[in-house]
Design a protein around this motif. Sequence first.
Motif, short mmCIF file in Angstrom:
data_model
loop_
_atom_site.label_atom_id
_atom_site.label_comp_id
_atom_site.label_asym_id
_atom_site.label_seq_id
_atom_site.Cartn_x
_atom_site.Cartn_y
_atom_site.Cartn_z
N VAL A 53 47.03 7.88 59.10
CA VAL A 53 47.80 7.55 58.86
C VAL A 53 48.59 7.20 60.53
CG1 VAL A 53 50.61 8.30 58.42
CG2 VAL A 53 48.69 9.24 57.09
N HIS A 56 45.69 3.79 61.82
CA HIS A 56 45.09 2.37 60.53
C HIS A 56 46.73 2.49 59.86
CE1 HIS A 56 41.73 3.02 62.10
NE2 HIS A 56 41.32 4.34 61.92
N ASP A 81 50.84 6.01 53.49
CA ASP A 81 51.93 5.32 54.65
C ASP A 81 51.71 3.92 53.61
OD1 ASP A 81 49.13 3.49 55.80
OD2 ASP A 81 47.99 4.80 55.66
N PRO A 84 48.46 -1.29 56.67
CA PRO A 84 47.74 -2.54 56.16
C PRO A 84 46.88 -2.77 55.29
CG PRO A 84 46.56 -1.83 58.15
CD PRO A 84 47.79 -1.07 57.37
N ILE A 86 43.19 -0.26 53.08
CA ILE A 86 41.68 -0.57 53.11
C ILE A 86 41.10 -1.39 53.33
CG2 ILE A 86 39.53 0.70 53.52
CD1 ILE A 86 41.01 3.60 53.27
N TYR A 97 31.55 3.22 60.27
CA TYR A 97 32.22 1.93 59.90
C TYR A 97 33.90 1.92 60.28
CZ TYR A 97 35.18 -1.55 58.27
OH TYR A 97 36.30 -3.43 57.85
N SER A 98 33.91 1.46 62.07
CA SER A 98 35.72 1.87 61.95
C SER A 98 36.23 0.11 62.54
CB SER A 98 35.62 2.26 63.06
OG SER A 98 36.82 2.76 63.47
N THR A 102 36.07 3.70 67.20
CA THR A 102 36.04 5.17 67.22
C THR A 102 34.77 5.65 65.81
OG1 THR A 102 38.18 5.48 65.43
CG2 THR A 102 37.69 5.98 67.82
N MET A 103 34.48 6.88 65.85
CA MET A 103 33.53 7.25 65.26
C MET A 103 32.96 6.92 64.42
SD MET A 103 31.44 8.98 66.98
CE MET A 103 31.00 10.15 66.25
N GLY A 104 34.08 6.16 62.82
CA GLY A 104 34.26 6.29 61.70
C GLY A 104 33.74 7.02 60.71
N GLY A 106 35.68 9.78 59.95
CA GLY A 106 37.00 10.30 59.84
C GLY A 106 37.60 10.50 57.99
N THR A 127 48.24 3.04 51.86
CA THR A 127 47.14 3.52 51.25
C THR A 127 47.68 5.19 51.15
OG1 THR A 127 45.15 2.20 52.29
CG2 THR A 127 45.06 5.14 51.99
N1 LIG Z 1 45.47 5.19 56.16
C1 LIG Z 1 44.79 3.73 56.76
N2 LIG Z 1 45.10 2.30 56.19
C2 LIG Z 1 44.66 1.22 56.44
N3 LIG Z 1 42.87 1.20 56.63
C3 LIG Z 1 42.69 2.94 57.44
C4 LIG Z 1 42.91 3.79 57.03
N4 LIG Z 1 42.39 4.62 56.84
C5 LIG Z 1 41.43 4.57 57.26
N5 LIG Z 1 41.03 2.76 57.26
C6 LIG Z 1 40.12 2.08 58.09
O1 LIG Z 1 39.34 3.25 57.32
C7 LIG Z 1 38.08 2.72 58.73
C8 LIG Z 1 37.40 4.12 58.69
O2 LIG Z 1 38.19 4.80 59.12
P1 LIG Z 1 37.51 6.66 59.64
O3 LIG Z 1 36.59 7.10 58.65
O4 LIG Z 1 38.91 7.78 60.01
O5 LIG Z 1 37.10 6.46 61.19
P2 LIG Z 1 38.57 5.81 62.53
O6 LIG Z 1 39.23 6.47 61.99
O7 LIG Z 1 37.00 6.59 63.00
O8 LIG Z 1 38.42 4.30 62.45
C9 LIG Z 1 39.18 2.93 59.68
O9 LIG Z 1 38.49 2.41 60.59
C10 LIG Z 1 39.85 1.89 58.89
O10 LIG Z 1 39.65 0.53 59.64
#
Ligand SMILES: Nc1ncnc2c1ncn2[C@@H]1O[C@H](COP(=O)(O)OP(=O)(O)O)[C@@H](O)[C@H]1O
Length: 137
Positions: A53, A56, A81, A84, A86, A97-98, A102-104, A106, A127
């Motif tokens: 939140v 991103h 939030d 933008p 997802i 995928y990030s 970062t690790m992608g 979460g 989102t």
């Molecule tokens: N709340 C959000 N708003 C917009 N994009 C998001 C949000 N949460 C996740 N994303 C998108 O999804 C991707 C993957 O998220 P996540 O798995 O947490 O990996 P990371 O935070 O390491 O990028 C993010 O890189 C971002 O592009």
Amino acid sequence: MISVIAQYSFPIRTEDDVVIVRRKARQVAQGRRLDPFATAAITTAVSELSRNVLVHGGGGTALLEELSDGTRYGIRAIFEDQGPGIAQLERALSGGYSTTKTMGLGLSGSKRLADRFDVTTEVGKGTTIRIEKWQPG
Ligand SMILES: Nc1ncnc2c1ncn2[C@@H]1O[C@H](COP(=O)(O)OP(=O)(O)O)[C@@H](O)[C@H]1O
Ligand SMILES: [Mg+2]
């Protein structure tokens, strides 16, 4: 039927806010006697999704709810939030995928750790992610 016993709402604007939400999730899980695995799972997921939140989504809110279905306790967490959205939801959920290098992990990790995981997202609008974790029954 699921009833909501208590609710706690939080702004997510800073790293400190992420820490506060994470701490409250752990406290509620322990207070409701979720086992150590379920407690760690909800704490980790809440931490990851709160950070998303912030990082991103450009900030937003978290709502923690203590639940009961008459037999077991659970926790629901809702993250919102107006960021933008997802765009690549499938990819983002599949892991690794990030958009921020970062690790992608979460989103995929949180989905795996939760008993329920729902995402509503719209590009340009924001989102909402909803998770639940229940006492093992
Ligand atoms: N709340 C959000 N708003 C917009 N994009 C998001 C949000 N949460 C996740 N994303 C998108 O999804 C991707 C993957 O998220 P996540 O798995 O947490 O990996 P990371 O935070 O390491 O990028 C993010 O890189 C971002 O592009
Ligand atoms: Mg993340």
